[in-house]
Write a protein that holds these residues in place. Structure first.
Motif, PDB file in Angstrom:
ATOM      1  N   MET A   1       0.852  -1.190   0.000  1.00 27.36           N
ATOM      2  CA  MET A   1       0.000   0.000   0.000  1.00 27.36           C
ATOM      3  C   MET A   1       0.887   1.239   0.000  1.00 27.36           C
ATOM      4  SD  MET A   1      -3.079   0.966   2.623  1.00 27.36           S
ATOM      5  CE  MET A   1      -4.129   2.382   2.322  1.00 27.36           C
ATOM      6  N   ARG A   2       0.616   2.193  -0.926  1.00 25.05           N
ATOM      7  CA  ARG A   2       1.462   3.368  -1.064  1.00 25.05           C
ATOM      8  C   ARG A   2       1.020   4.462  -0.090  1.00 25.05           C
ATOM      9  NH1 ARG A   2       4.511   5.603  -5.296  1.00 25.05           N
ATOM     10  NH2 ARG A   2       3.886   3.880  -6.666  1.00 25.05           N
ATOM     11  N   HIS A   3       1.973   4.970   0.687  1.00 24.48           N
ATOM     12  CA  HIS A   3       1.719   6.085   1.589  1.00 24.48           C
ATOM     13  C   HIS A   3       2.508   7.288   1.087  1.00 24.48           C
ATOM     14  CE1 HIS A   3      -0.386   3.674   4.639  1.00 24.48           C
ATOM     15  NE2 HIS A   3       0.500   2.736   4.359  1.00 24.48           N
ATOM     16  N   LYS A 331      -9.615  -1.773  -4.617  1.00 27.97           N
ATOM     17  CA  LYS A 331      -8.165  -1.591  -4.551  1.00 27.97           C
ATOM     18  C   LYS A 331      -7.688  -1.549  -3.103  1.00 27.97           C
ATOM     19  CE  LYS A 331      -6.458   2.391  -5.737  1.00 27.97           C
ATOM     20  NZ  LYS A 331      -5.963   3.550  -6.540  1.00 27.97           N
ATOM     21  N   LEU A 332      -8.438  -0.858  -2.247  1.00 28.72           N
ATOM     22  CA  LEU A 332      -8.067  -0.793  -0.838  1.00 28.72           C
ATOM     23  C   LEU A 332      -8.175  -2.162  -0.175  1.00 28.72           C
ATOM     24  CD1 LEU A 332      -7.282   1.010   1.559  1.00 28.72           C
ATOM     25  CD2 LEU A 332      -9.725   1.405   1.963  1.00 28.72           C
ATOM     26  N   PHE A 334      -7.591  -5.080  -1.504  1.00 30.02           N
ATOM     27  CA  PHE A 334      -6.403  -5.863  -1.833  1.00 30.02           C
ATOM     28  C   PHE A 334      -5.140  -5.283  -1.184  1.00 30.02           C
ATOM     29  CE2 PHE A 334      -9.075  -7.397  -5.352  1.00 30.02           C
ATOM     30  CZ  PHE A 334      -8.813  -8.748  -5.268  1.00 30.02           C
ATOM     31  N   GLN A 335      -5.068  -3.955  -1.087  1.00 34.15           N
ATOM     32  CA  GLN A 335      -3.867  -3.336  -0.524  1.00 34.15           C
ATOM     33  C   GLN A 335      -3.718  -3.596   0.962  1.00 34.15           C
ATOM     34  OE1 GLN A 335      -4.400   0.764  -1.695  1.00 34.15           O
ATOM     35  NE2 GLN A 335      -3.103   0.546  -3.507  1.00 34.15           N
ATOM     36  N   THR A 336      -4.840  -3.727   1.672  1.00 32.23           N
ATOM     37  CA  THR A 336      -4.773  -3.909   3.125  1.00 32.23           C
ATOM     38  C   THR A 336      -4.658  -5.370   3.540  1.00 32.23           C
ATOM     39  OG1 THR A 336      -7.201  -3.839   3.176  1.00 32.23           O
ATOM     40  CG2 THR A 336      -6.016  -1.793   3.625  1.00 32.23           C
ATOM     41  N   ARG A 340      -6.680  -6.386   6.790  1.00 31.43           N
ATOM     42  CA  ARG A 340      -7.920  -5.643   6.629  1.00 31.43           C
ATOM     43  C   ARG A 340      -8.907  -5.981   7.751  1.00 31.43           C
ATOM     44  NH1 ARG A 340      -8.554  -9.866   2.768  1.00 31.43           N
ATOM     45  NH2 ARG A 340      -7.375  -8.657   1.244  1.00 31.43           N
TER      46      ARG A 340
END
Length: 358
Positions: A1-3, A331-332, A334-336, A340
């Motif tokens: 996940m991009r921060h 998308k969130l 899958f990213q988390t 999650r």
């Protein structure tokens, strides 16, 4: 996940969140530029129509999605732009003048409807814009000396520097160029005080006014910008159909534009693009499966507008974020992974405008 780690205020003023956005959008643009070399004329023509509807969707998104003003006569601005472009081309004006003139005249019409409706909102504004759309449609029907009424108006083939813009490929590239311009200008507007004032009006007019936002001025500007961008789409629409008739710009077309905004995702420029893809390609999908539907359903009159209305209602009830909102959630999700939490993806309670006074 991009921060994203921000170290300066100028990072909030850039269009791209990070270099990844620039890369992927640049790659998408490159693919779109090369598509006419890979696809047939029919598919290129349909994609050109998608771009034209996306431009009109971006215009309505600025008004409805970002300013909170409902417009049921949006097709009128498309018609004004289409007839302006066609009439000026017939008079021998160059295309580099006729297309901007189509957007300019539509913007003036946006101011004309924006000023009388400054005190209206909600249902009353929707009725007023619907009436405006009917007035424009009547003018296009009855002004035979200019529009030729129901006899129709043929659209000449324009050219730039001696190169004629004709056929599916010509309309495709012209619409793509205008769409990129519309997205660029809209993204820049939203980063300015004007864009922030528009969003403030959408969220709460009382709060915006208490913070010094001039409601009359910014609502009028929003109408003008929305109409101007849609007028550009109208000029391209005239090229796409090659023959204009006043019944092309009816209430159903305005409903289609509203469907683009709500199904694509209210409050996102990406949603306008996704909504245009959905709305423009849905009739093609219906045509493909029409003969295979049981019980002769595919040949029932009014099937297409009924589906548009049903999908719009279902989207508002069960997926208010639209296609783009669902994409962000997916998308969130899958990213988390694998950290999650289910509660993070529950729908939050939404409030009516009258309940968001503060």
């Amino acid at each position: 996940m991009r921060h994203i780690f921000k170290t300066s205020y100028t990072q909030d003023l850039t269009i791209w969140r990070h270099h990844g956005d620039l890369f992927w959008y640049g790659l998408l643009l490159l693919v779109l530029l090369l598509l006419p070399m890979l696809l047939g004329t029919f598919y290129i023509g349909e994609l050109g129509a998608v771009f034209i509807f996306a431009i009109g969707g971006v215009g309505l998104m600025l008004l409805t999605g970002y300013t909170g003003l409902v417009n049921l006569g949006h097709a009128a601005f498309l018609g004004i732009g289409a007839y302006t472009n066609a009439i000026l081309l017939t008079a021998g004006w160059p295309y580099v003048v006729t297309l901007p003139a189509a957007g300019l005249l539509a913007a003036i019409a946006g101011v004309a409807i924006g000023i009388p409706t400054l005190r209206m909102s909600g249902l009353y504004l929707a009725i007023a814009t619907l009436a405006f759309g009917q007035i424009v449609a009547t003018v296009l029907e009855k002004w035979d000396a200019v529009t030729h009424g129901f006899d129709g108006l043929a659209v000449p083939t324009p050219s730039i520097l001696g190169v004629e813009i004709e056929g599916a490929t010509g309309v495709y590239y012209a619409a793509l160029a205008v769409l990129v311009f519309a997205l660029w200008i809209s993204a820049n507007i939203l980063r300015t005080p004007l864009g922030r004032a528009m969003v403030a009006i959408r969220d709460s007019e009382i709060s915006a006014q208490s913070m010094g936002v001039n409601l009359k001025l910014y609502k009028t500007i929003a109408f003008a910008i929305s109409a101007g961008i849609t007028g550009l789409a109208g000029g391209l629409f005239a090229q796409y159909v090659n023959f204009l008739a006043p019944d092309s710009f009816d209430i159903l077309l305005s409903v289609q534009f509203l469907t683009i905004v709500f199904v694509g995702g209210v409050g996102s420029l990406q949603g306008a693009i996704l909504g245009a893809v959905f709305v423009r390609l849905l009739p093609q999908a219906i045509a493909l499966v029409r003969d295979d539907l049981p019980g002769n359903i595919g040949h029932l009159p009014g099937l297409e507008p009924s589906l548009f209305g049903l999908i719009l209602v279902l989207c508002i009830l069960f997926e208010p974020g639209g296609i783009y909102g669902r994409w962000i959630k997916t998308k969130l999700w899958f990213q988390t992974a694998p950290l999650r939490r289910r509660a993070a993806f529950r729908r939050q309670k939404s409030y009516a405008r009258s309940e968001r006074v503060g």
